[in-house]
Design a protein around this motif. Structure first.
Motif, mmCIF file in Angstrom:
data_model
loop_
_atom_site.group_PDB
_atom_site.id
_atom_site.type_symbol
_atom_site.label_atom_id
_atom_site.label_comp_id
_atom_site.label_asym_id
_atom_site.label_seq_id
_atom_site.Cartn_x
_atom_site.Cartn_y
_atom_site.Cartn_z
ATOM 1 N N LEU A 12 0.814 -1.460 -0.165
ATOM 2 C CA LEU A 12 0.011 0.074 0.058
ATOM 3 C C LEU A 12 0.854 1.266 0.175
ATOM 4 O O LEU A 12 1.513 1.531 0.877
ATOM 5 N N LEU A 13 0.714 2.271 -1.145
ATOM 6 C CA LEU A 13 1.627 3.284 -1.152
ATOM 7 C C LEU A 13 0.926 4.352 -0.138
ATOM 8 O O LEU A 13 -0.352 4.562 -0.330
ATOM 9 N N GLU A 14 1.507 4.918 0.469
ATOM 10 C CA GLU A 14 1.067 5.824 1.649
ATOM 11 C C GLU A 14 1.469 7.286 1.159
ATOM 12 O O GLU A 14 2.042 7.478 0.298
ATOM 13 N N ALA A 15 0.852 8.160 1.917
ATOM 14 C CA ALA A 15 0.875 9.484 1.665
ATOM 15 C C ALA A 15 2.365 10.060 1.523
ATOM 16 O O ALA A 15 2.796 10.888 0.720
ATOM 17 N N ASP A 16 3.183 9.530 2.207
ATOM 18 C CA ASP A 16 4.520 9.960 2.531
ATOM 19 C C ASP A 16 5.336 9.325 1.631
ATOM 20 O O ASP A 16 6.682 9.466 1.734
ATOM 21 N N GLY A 17 5.145 8.393 0.638
ATOM 22 C CA GLY A 17 5.679 7.525 -0.387
ATOM 23 C C GLY A 17 6.209 6.396 0.105
ATOM 24 O O GLY A 17 6.805 5.926 -0.832
ATOM 25 N N ASN A 18 6.022 5.877 1.388
ATOM 26 C CA ASN A 18 6.453 4.869 1.806
ATOM 27 C C ASN A 18 5.577 3.754 1.591
ATOM 28 O O ASN A 18 4.302 3.952 1.073
ATOM 29 N N ILE A 19 5.887 2.495 1.504
ATOM 30 C CA ILE A 19 5.004 1.078 1.138
ATOM 31 C C ILE A 19 4.875 0.349 2.365
ATOM 32 O O ILE A 19 5.804 -0.201 2.853
ATOM 33 N N ARG A 20 3.663 0.057 2.747
ATOM 34 C CA ARG A 20 3.176 -0.808 3.852
ATOM 35 C C ARG A 20 2.976 -2.022 3.105
ATOM 36 O O ARG A 20 2.236 -2.084 2.329
#
Lengths: 377, 129
Positions: free
Chosen positions: B18-26
């Motif tokens: 899951l691409l998150e708002a801060d650009g990291n991927i969960r």
């Protein structure tokens, strides 16, 4: 000439076998797996919940895939005294049961089984499903020199009801007179009426019954048990329950390449009376005289991780053993295992898990009985 | 029927990303995967700061039945791990897409996500299993 083969035969040899309760499992939403050629429920939702149901209350298992074989004839007792490493002469009370290994001449374990004493000419064996074919072949081969008949009972279903509340749930549902007798029988004994056969035995470390009954009665009985609040449990919970109870699983903790002495089953060999000759006895005597072979122990993992079959056990002096069964103990909330190790193992050892050595404690291979943890945690 | 939310991508090895708002991927495992595995009892987490390549084994989940490797769906650095799982990995069974997340990666190249399956593609894959 040509053999007449019914058209469905060709198809059926490729299909997994089904017990009479197969539809009942599917109606309950069971997750089904192939278990030794049988289409069996592994769980009906949560394996851990099912495990706890048996430890704390009552659960039931369809074990109709297991093989029931009657041994009948004038020499039934002599035959079984020759065939089995344990001695059926210990069975004097009608209905009494005995656990035994059936060995090759080299003392390899062909199978482990339960034998029930009906009378001197009639015994009932319950053997594993996965070993059915070779067991029957061996039983028949050994029967050649005895006046006995080997009669498999493929039309019996078998339901194991296990847990502290098993007896109170089962007895009222049995055919009338059998319910009264079943309430009276002692552990590791059986009673029967007509085709119904009730043994106070099991594979969970809890009180309970294993009930053999005609296939056409099985679905109705299963549903009555469900209505009485007995929880259906799959083979997954059966495995964690037997592991906690420290009971061996054939094909995993032992097989034909292993003898009872290195499988934690020395207690099942009847050495007395010494004049009794049984298959594998000479080989066992030879093995006993050699330097001590493997030892069978329980393990509790002290570090984080999970013990699994085939992981390597490393002793303080560098000698190695192997985990034969391992997994999660829902009752202890720890990882436990059965292992075959060198006899000089100390109180602790290391287990190699994905390249790292983890600490484990060596214990007697009986972790939980009658709902209570047997090991200091 | 398993749940497959369409806000994220899926690997054919059953991880979600899951691409998150801060650009990291969960990252976690799918509902279908947790169903197949059965009750989860242990998770071996990666270390924060660890560099992982796309497809690398970086975590292990163990159920009552078996151990399964978790592969990183993208290349990058592990920046967070779900420590809650060390005390009880049943969160993966109960909430595979929320509480049961396993780790967060700071990706070197977000476009690697394009190689993964969308919800529909993943659902088609699992229907064949």
């Amino acid at each position: 000439m040509c053999f007449r083969v019914p058209p469905f035969f060709v198809l059926r040899i490729h299909m997994t076998k089904k017990t009479i309760l197969n539809n009942a499992h599917r109606e309950l939403g069971a997750r089904m797996v192939d278990f030794g050629g049988w289409d069996m429920p592994v769980n009906y939702g949560s394996q851990i919940d099912e495990h706890h149901d048996v430890r704390k209350s009552v659960g039931m298992f369809d074990v109709s895939h297991m093989t029931v074989v009657d041994v009948n004839g004038a020499q039934a007792k002599a035959y079984l005294q020759h065939l089995l490493a344990n001695d059926v002469a210990k069975l004097t009370r009608q209905g009494k049961a005995l656990y035994s290994c059936m060995l090759t001449e080299d003392a390899g374990i062909i199978d482990d089984l339960i034998v029930y004493f009906l009378d001197d000419q009639n015994y009932r064996l319950v053997v594993n499903a996965s070993t059915r074919d070779k067991d029957i072949e061996w039983l028949e081969k050994q029967a050649e020199n005895f006046d006995v008949a080997i009669n498999e009972q493929p039309t019996l279903a078998m339901i194991a009801v296990q847990g502290p509340k098993a007896r109170q749930k089962v007895c009222p549902l049995l055919p009338e007179r059998l319910g009264l007798s079943a309430a009276e029988i002692k552990p590791f004994s059986a009673c029967w009426h007509g085709e119904w056969f009730v043994g106070r035995t099991g594979y969970t470390g809890e009180d309970g019954f294993e009930i053999m009954l005609p296939e056409d009665k099985a679905v109705g009985f299963w549903k009555q048990l469900l209505e009485a609040g007995v929880k259906p449990c799959g083979l997954g919970a059966r495995d964690t329950l037997r592991l906690e109870a420290g009971m061996n699983l054939y094909g995993q903790d032992m097989d034909e390449s292993k003898n009872p002495l290195e499988s934690g089953l020395a207690w099942t060999i009847a050495w007395e009376p010494s004049e009794r000759e049984f298959i594998g006895k000479q080989a066992l005597l030879n093995i006993k005289q050699q330097t001590s072979s493997g030892k069978f122990v329980g393990l509790i993992l002290e570090d984080k991780g999970m013990l699994r079959a085939h992981q390597t056990v490393v002793l303080d002096d560098g000698l190695k053993g192997e985990i034969t069964s391992g997994g999660y103990s829902p009752t202890m909330e720890r990882s436990i295992a059965l292992a075959r190790v060198p006899a000089n193992i100390g109180k602790t050892c290391k287990i190699e898990i994905r390249g790292k050595l983890k600490n484990a404690r060596v214990v007697k291979p009986c972790f939980v009985r009658q709902g209570a943890v047997q090991i200091e945690l | 029927m398993s749940n497959t939310p369409d806000d994220r991508k899926y690997a054919d090895s059953h991880e979600w990303a899951l691409l998150e708002a801060d650009g990291n991927i969960r990252v976690g495992i799918s509902d279908h995967a947790q169903e197949l595995l059965g009750d989860l009892v242990f998770v071996e987490l990666p270390k924060v700061g660890q560099q992982v390549g796309k497809g690398d084994e970086c975590s292990v989940v163990e159920s009552v039945k078996a151990a399964s490797d978790i592969y990183s769906p993208v290349t990058g650095e592990i920046v967070a791990i779900n420590g809650e799982l060390e005390d009880g990995s049943e969160a993966i069974n109960d909430s595979p897409y929320e509480d049961g997340w396993i780790f967060v990666i700071k990706p070197t190249d977000t476009s690697e996500l394009d190689d993964l399956l969308d919800a529909e593609g993943y659902q088609n894959l699992t229907e064949d299993e």
